[in-house]
Design a protein around this motif. Sequence first.
Motif, PDB file in Angstrom:
ATOM      1  N   GLU A   3      31.744  39.615  41.537  1.00 21.05           N
ATOM      2  CA  GLU A   3      31.885  39.824  42.970  1.00 21.05           C
ATOM      3  C   GLU A   3      30.778  40.712  43.508  1.00 21.05           C
ATOM      4  O   GLU A   3      30.237  41.567  42.795  1.00 21.05           O
ATOM      5  CB  GLU A   3      33.218  40.499  43.302  1.00 21.05           C
ATOM      6  CG  GLU A   3      34.449  39.637  43.207  1.00 21.05           C
ATOM      7  CD  GLU A   3      35.670  40.372  43.731  1.00 21.05           C
ATOM      8  OE1 GLU A   3      36.363  39.820  44.599  1.00 21.05           O
ATOM      9  OE2 GLU A   3      35.914  41.506  43.291  1.00 21.05           O
ATOM     10  N   ASP A 104      26.103  35.381  41.891  1.00 20.65           N
ATOM     11  CA  ASP A 104      26.452  33.967  41.786  1.00 20.65           C
ATOM     12  C   ASP A 104      25.819  33.286  40.574  1.00 20.65           C
ATOM     13  O   ASP A 104      26.452  32.450  39.916  1.00 20.65           O
ATOM     14  CB  ASP A 104      26.016  33.227  43.058  1.00 20.65           C
ATOM     15  CG  ASP A 104      26.788  33.677  44.282  1.00 20.65           C
ATOM     16  OD1 ASP A 104      27.875  34.267  44.124  1.00 20.65           O
ATOM     17  OD2 ASP A 104      26.291  33.466  45.400  1.00 20.65           O
ATOM     18  N   ASP A 135      31.773  39.487  49.081  1.00 17.76           N
ATOM     19  CA  ASP A 135      33.073  38.890  48.779  1.00 17.76           C
ATOM     20  C   ASP A 135      34.200  39.770  49.307  1.00 17.76           C
ATOM     21  O   ASP A 135      35.243  39.275  49.728  1.00 17.76           O
ATOM     22  CB  ASP A 135      33.221  38.721  47.256  1.00 17.76           C
ATOM     23  CG  ASP A 135      32.204  37.758  46.684  1.00 17.76           C
ATOM     24  OD1 ASP A 135      32.256  36.571  47.050  1.00 17.76           O
ATOM     25  OD2 ASP A 135      31.345  38.192  45.897  1.00 17.76           O
ATOM     26  N   ARG A 136      33.967  41.093  49.243  1.00 17.88           N
ATOM     27  CA  ARG A 136      34.952  42.048  49.759  1.00 17.88           C
ATOM     28  C   ARG A 136      34.228  43.201  50.431  1.00 17.88           C
ATOM     29  O   ARG A 136      33.191  43.647  49.955  1.00 17.88           O
ATOM     30  CB  ARG A 136      35.835  42.606  48.637  1.00 17.88           C
ATOM     31  CG  ARG A 136      36.862  41.660  48.085  1.00 17.88           C
ATOM     32  CD  ARG A 136      37.842  42.387  47.173  1.00 17.88           C
ATOM     33  NE  ARG A 136      37.216  42.840  45.943  1.00 17.88           N
ATOM     34  CZ  ARG A 136      37.260  44.091  45.498  1.00 17.88           C
ATOM     35  NH1 ARG A 136      37.854  45.043  46.218  1.00 17.88           N
ATOM     36  NH2 ARG A 136      36.695  44.426  44.338  1.00 17.88           N
TER      37      ARG A 136
END
Length: 222
Positions: A3, A104, A135-136
């Motif tokens: 992430e 990724d 992502d967060r």
Amino acid sequence: MAELVFFSGTMDCGKSTLALQVDHNHAARGKGGLVLTRQDRAGQAVVSSRLGLRREAVEVDDGTDVWAEVTARRTRGERVDYLVCDEAQFYAPEQVEQLARVVDDLGVDVFAFGITTDFRSRLFPGSQRLLELADRVQVLQVEALCWCGARATHNARTVGGVMVVEGDQVVVGDVAAQAADGAGVGVDDVGYEVLCRRHHRRRTTAAAAHAAALSPDLLPFG
């Protein structure tokens, strides 16, 4: 799944402390990591916390290619399972995109730490790209406080003890450590202070509030 996580907050809310803790926790589990920073207040190639903690780091500059840095280290046989990226607001948008590619394509976790807005309440380009790609996004729970006691949401810059709203976006300084009355502040000294939105709008720093409280116009005697 790896992430890209962006930990955000105002100045003085413990971002660098948490960055160092995240690195410690992962290293203690046998993982290999890389700590990066840009323009830390303590100098080049170091992550420093106001609690006194510090760690050597890789300094990011305009020419740094984070993807190339990670792949080169892995090619040499170094283990890179995670990245801790402090002062991420100062990274170029292209470098943030490189962080996303590391996540990724290489499966490397990236933990980025930074403030979102500058002294004018405008997004830093690096922070904007992180908000777009992460992502967060996690807002730090340790709240910095304005001098009035309210939750601090804005970062203010002072020059010579006076709040300014114009100038270069990036000028390295630190949260103002001078007394509230501004004593000992030089006319060219750059400092930073966290304020609530109300007092940022009114340009009322702790020193300005202190001076207003002592104004003869507000005192019951001449």
